[in-house]
Design a protein around this motif. Structure first.
Motif, PDB file in Angstrom:
ATOM      1  N   LEU A  42      55.127  62.062  50.336  1.00  0.00           N
ATOM      2  CA  LEU A  42      53.969  61.470  51.005  1.00  0.00           C
ATOM      3  C   LEU A  42      54.387  60.669  52.233  1.00  0.00           C
ATOM      4  O   LEU A  42      53.734  60.715  53.281  1.00  0.00           O
ATOM      5  N   GLU A  43      55.487  59.942  52.110  1.00  0.00           N
ATOM      6  CA  GLU A  43      55.904  59.047  53.189  1.00  0.00           C
ATOM      7  C   GLU A  43      56.567  59.774  54.357  1.00  0.00           C
ATOM      8  O   GLU A  43      56.951  59.143  55.337  1.00  0.00           O
ATOM      9  N   SER A  44      56.680  61.088  54.260  1.00  0.00           N
ATOM     10  CA  SER A  44      57.209  61.844  55.397  1.00  0.00           C
ATOM     11  C   SER A  44      56.246  61.792  56.580  1.00  0.00           C
ATOM     12  O   SER A  44      56.632  62.055  57.718  1.00  0.00           O
ATOM     13  N   LYS A  45      54.982  61.434  56.302  1.00  0.00           N
ATOM     14  CA  LYS A  45      53.992  61.226  57.356  1.00  0.00           C
ATOM     15  C   LYS A  45      53.840  59.730  57.594  1.00  0.00           C
ATOM     16  O   LYS A  45      53.680  58.958  56.651  1.00  0.00           O
ATOM     17  N   ALA A  46      53.864  59.323  58.849  1.00  0.00           N
ATOM     18  CA  ALA A  46      53.854  57.902  59.203  1.00  0.00           C
ATOM     19  C   ALA A  46      52.635  57.177  58.655  1.00  0.00           C
ATOM     20  O   ALA A  46      52.737  56.046  58.166  1.00  0.00           O
ATOM     21  N   GLU A  47      51.463  57.829  58.709  1.00  0.00           N
ATOM     22  CA  GLU A  47      50.247  57.153  58.244  1.00  0.00           C
ATOM     23  C   GLU A  47      50.284  56.909  56.738  1.00  0.00           C
ATOM     24  O   GLU A  47      49.765  55.908  56.239  1.00  0.00           O
ATOM     25  N   ASN A  48      50.910  57.824  55.998  1.00  0.00           N
ATOM     26  CA  ASN A  48      51.038  57.630  54.553  1.00  0.00           C
ATOM     27  C   ASN A  48      52.045  56.533  54.232  1.00  0.00           C
ATOM     28  O   ASN A  48      51.855  55.762  53.286  1.00  0.00           O
ATOM     29  N   LYS A  49      53.110  56.462  55.002  1.00  0.00           N
ATOM     30  CA  LYS A  49      54.119  55.426  54.796  1.00  0.00           C
ATOM     31  C   LYS A  49      53.484  54.047  54.929  1.00  0.00           C
ATOM     32  O   LYS A  49      53.711  53.145  54.115  1.00  0.00           O
ATOM     33  N   GLN A  50      52.664  53.871  55.958  1.00  0.00           N
ATOM     34  CA  GLN A  50      51.995  52.597  56.180  1.00  0.00           C
ATOM     35  C   GLN A  50      51.010  52.296  55.052  1.00  0.00           C
ATOM     36  O   GLN A  50      50.946  51.166  54.543  1.00  0.00           O
ATOM     37  N   LYS A  51      50.266  53.306  54.632  1.00  0.00           N
ATOM     38  CA  LYS A  51      49.290  53.141  53.554  1.00  0.00           C
ATOM     39  C   LYS A  51      49.968  52.691  52.265  1.00  0.00           C
ATOM     40  O   LYS A  51      49.498  51.768  51.580  1.00  0.00           O
ATOM     41  N   ILE A  52      51.081  53.320  51.924  1.00  0.00           N
ATOM     42  CA  ILE A  52      51.766  53.001  50.668  1.00  0.00           C
ATOM     43  C   ILE A  52      52.456  51.642  50.752  1.00  0.00           C
ATOM     44  O   ILE A  52      52.508  50.902  49.768  1.00  0.00           O
ATOM     45  N   ASP A  53      52.964  51.285  51.923  1.00  0.00           N
ATOM     46  CA  ASP A  53      53.542  49.947  52.087  1.00  0.00           C
ATOM     47  C   ASP A  53      52.485  48.865  51.855  1.00  0.00           C
ATOM     48  O   ASP A  53      52.778  47.795  51.315  1.00  0.00           O
ATOM     49  N   LYS A  54      51.256  49.140  52.257  1.00  0.00           N
ATOM     50  CA  LYS A  54      50.175  48.175  52.039  1.00  0.00           C
ATOM     51  C   LYS A  54      49.862  48.037  50.550  1.00  0.00           C
ATOM     52  O   LYS A  54      49.592  46.938  50.065  1.00  0.00           O
ATOM     53  N   VAL A  55      49.914  49.151  49.826  1.00  0.00           N
ATOM     54  CA  VAL A  55      49.713  49.093  48.378  1.00  0.00           C
ATOM     55  C   VAL A  55      50.845  48.296  47.739  1.00  0.00           C
ATOM     56  O   VAL A  55      50.620  47.451  46.865  1.00  0.00           O
ATOM     57  N   ARG A  56      52.070  48.556  48.174  1.00  0.00           N
ATOM     58  CA  ARG A  56      53.215  47.795  47.651  1.00  0.00           C
ATOM     59  C   ARG A  56      53.021  46.298  47.899  1.00  0.00           C
ATOM     60  O   ARG A  56      53.322  45.474  47.038  1.00  0.00           O
ATOM     61  N   TYR A  57      52.535  45.982  49.077  1.00  0.00           N
ATOM     62  CA  TYR A  57      52.328  44.568  49.410  1.00  0.00           C
ATOM     63  C   TYR A  57      51.295  43.934  48.476  1.00  0.00           C
ATOM     64  O   TYR A  57      51.519  42.857  47.922  1.00  0.00           O
ATOM     65  N   LEU A  58      50.163  44.595  48.287  1.00  0.00           N
ATOM     66  CA  LEU A  58      49.109  44.037  47.441  1.00  0.00           C
ATOM     67  C   LEU A  58      49.545  43.949  45.978  1.00  0.00           C
ATOM     68  O   LEU A  58      49.048  43.102  45.230  1.00  0.00           O
ATOM     69  N   ALA A  59      50.483  44.815  45.572  1.00  0.00           N
ATOM     70  CA  ALA A  59      50.969  44.826  44.185  1.00  0.00           C
ATOM     71  C   ALA A  59      52.307  44.112  44.043  1.00  0.00           C
ATOM     72  O   ALA A  59      52.960  44.217  43.006  1.00  0.00           O
ATOM     73  N   ARG A  60      52.709  43.352  45.045  1.00  0.00           N
ATOM     74  CA  ARG A  60      54.055  42.773  45.089  1.00  0.00           C
ATOM     75  C   ARG A  60      54.362  41.833  43.930  1.00  0.00           C
ATOM     76  O   ARG A  60      55.528  41.606  43.600  1.00  0.00           O
ATOM     77  N   HIS A  61      53.326  41.274  43.299  1.00  0.00           N
ATOM     78  CA  HIS A  61      53.570  40.313  42.221  1.00  0.00           C
ATOM     79  C   HIS A  61      54.114  40.980  40.959  1.00  0.00           C
ATOM     80  O   HIS A  61      54.490  40.284  40.017  1.00  0.00           O
ATOM     81  N   LEU A  62      54.163  42.312  40.946  1.00  0.00           N
ATOM     82  CA  LEU A  62      54.843  43.004  39.856  1.00  0.00           C
ATOM     83  C   LEU A  62      56.358  42.937  40.033  1.00  0.00           C
ATOM     84  O   LEU A  62      57.114  43.226  39.104  1.00  0.00           O
ATOM     85  N   MET A  63      56.795  42.587  41.241  1.00  0.00           N
ATOM     86  CA  MET A  63      58.226  42.433  41.511  1.00  0.00           C
ATOM     87  C   MET A  63      58.691  41.046  41.088  1.00  0.00           C
ATOM     88  O   MET A  63      57.905  40.107  40.999  1.00  0.00           O
ATOM     89  N   GLY A  64      59.990  40.921  40.868  1.00  0.00           N
ATOM     90  CA  GLY A  64      60.573  39.616  40.617  1.00  0.00           C
ATOM     91  C   GLY A  64      60.643  38.801  41.894  1.00  0.00           C
ATOM     92  O   GLY A  64      60.434  39.313  42.999  1.00  0.00           O
ATOM     93  N   VAL A  65      60.956  37.536  41.764  1.00  0.00           N
ATOM     94  CA  VAL A  65      60.953  36.616  42.898  1.00  0.00           C
ATOM     95  C   VAL A  65      61.880  37.073  44.018  1.00  0.00           C
ATOM     96  O   VAL A  65      61.484  37.154  45.184  1.00  0.00           O
ATOM     97  N   GLU A  66      63.118  37.403  43.691  1.00  0.00           N
ATOM     98  CA  GLU A  66      64.076  37.787  44.723  1.00  0.00           C
ATOM     99  C   GLU A  66      63.670  39.092  45.402  1.00  0.00           C
ATOM    100  O   GLU A  66      63.836  39.252  46.618  1.00  0.00           O
TER     101      GLU A  66
END
Length: 334
Positions: A42-66
């Motif tokens: 999916l991320e081979s297309k620039a628009e999808n890469k940006q879209k998925i990074d935004k999802v990662r950002y909104l879901a970032r609290h599933l990550m640990g602090v570091e």
């Protein structure tokens, strides 16, 4: 808080496994959940890469602090290229914004300082096993939201409308309110399958569904973050806590030794069919959450053993790790 709904479901409804052969629908469920598109594709297309990074950002609290810190630091290099997310949710149309105040032509020292300071606020709670968060603009359907209490009630209304929309699309009746649990914190709704003919898309299609809705008090967003604006596509004026807006879908029926339907009881004494299982990552559950998330700016995710997935904006994603450089591994298409 981070396991409030999950623990409730486990302790209230789920029973110990019996040593019986697996039902035939499990093979079909396994086949459906294996229908995925790798994120790298999916991320081979620039628009999808940006879209998925935004999802990662909104879901970032599933990550640990570091890992959150590393992820945000990495985003600093990409944020100038982001466009505002295009929202297709009707009530957000009047609040949608365009452009990028952090573009390479408009990035100011003040914005850089704001972005750096925002990083600190992300880490106070550490990682979460369960997230469920929703955001609201200042105005919804032409009505200005002027208080946190009003925002909480509006979020609950919009969320219930999204649940009703999804149930209707899946062939179920309108959600029927049957009371509360946990001293009123969780509202219960039931729905019945209208067309009894099985849908081949759903190996498991219970006749009775139970929806649990948790909407805790919303907070006013007094200083909206630029990251949030870009990821959401509008300026958030109110938001739930990280795990303060959750929806659980359960279904299936339990029968006693005489073949009678087992009933559960809400705090107000109302009876409803006791559900057999959590449908979160079943075929019908995924479709339910896709449709719910198409109607409201809401994200929900779980980092639990054998159950690492999240839903946002009509898509279901899964992940093997919550590391900054490998968070979200595929999109589930089945």
């Amino acid at each position: 808080m981070k396991k409030l709904l999950y623990c409730f479901v486990v302790t209230t409804f789920l029973t110990a496994c019996e040593s019986t052969p697996p039902p035939p629908h499990l093979a079909l469920e396994k086949e459906n959940i294996s229908k995925v598109t790798p994120i790298a594709s999916l991320e081979s297309k620039a628009e999808n890469k940006q879209k998925i990074d935004k999802v990662r950002y909104l879901a970032r609290h599933l990550m640990g602090v570091e890992q959150q810190e590393l992820f945000i630091n990495n985003l600093q290099q990409k944020i100038t290229e982001w466009d505002y997310s295009n929202t297709t949710i009707g009530f957000l149309a009047s609040s949608a914004i365009t452009g990028n105040p952090l573009s390479s032509h408009g990035l100011s020292t003040a914005n850089q300082v704001e972005a750096a300071l925002n990083i600190i606020s992300y880490f106070a709670d550490g990682s979460k096993d369960v997230i469920g968060q929703m955001w609201l603009p200042r105005e919804v359907d032409g009505v200005e939201i002027t208080s946190e209490d009003q925002a909480t009630k509006e979020a609950e209304r919009l969320s219930l409308n999204a649940i009703a929309f999804s149930l209707d699309k899946l062939g179920y009746s309108k959600p029927k309110y049957v009371g509360t649990l946990k001293e009123g914190a969780i509202k219960l709704y039931t729905a019945e399958l209208i067309n009894k003919y099985p849908n081949p898309k759903f190996p498991l299609q219970p006749e009775n569904l139970t929806v649990l809705q948790l909407v805790m008090a919303y907070d006013e967003v007094k200083s909206p973050k630029q990251f949030d604006k870009l990821a959401l596509g509008f300026t958030p004026a109110y938001q739930s806590t990280i795990a303060g807006h959750q929806i659980i879908l359960m279904g299936g029926e339990k029968f006693d030794s005489e073949g009678n339907l087992v009933m559960a009881t809400s705090e107000s004494g109302q009876k409803f069919p006791e559900p057999k299982q959590d449908l979160w990552m079943t075929s019908i559950g995924r479709e339910f959450f896709r449709k719910v998330s198409s109607q409201i700016p809401w994200i929900q995710g779980k980092d639990l053993i054998g159950n690492r997935a999240l839903v946002y904006n009509s898509e279901i994603y899964t992940f093997f790790a919550t590391r900054a450089n490998s968070f979200i591994s595929s999109r589930i298409d089945g």
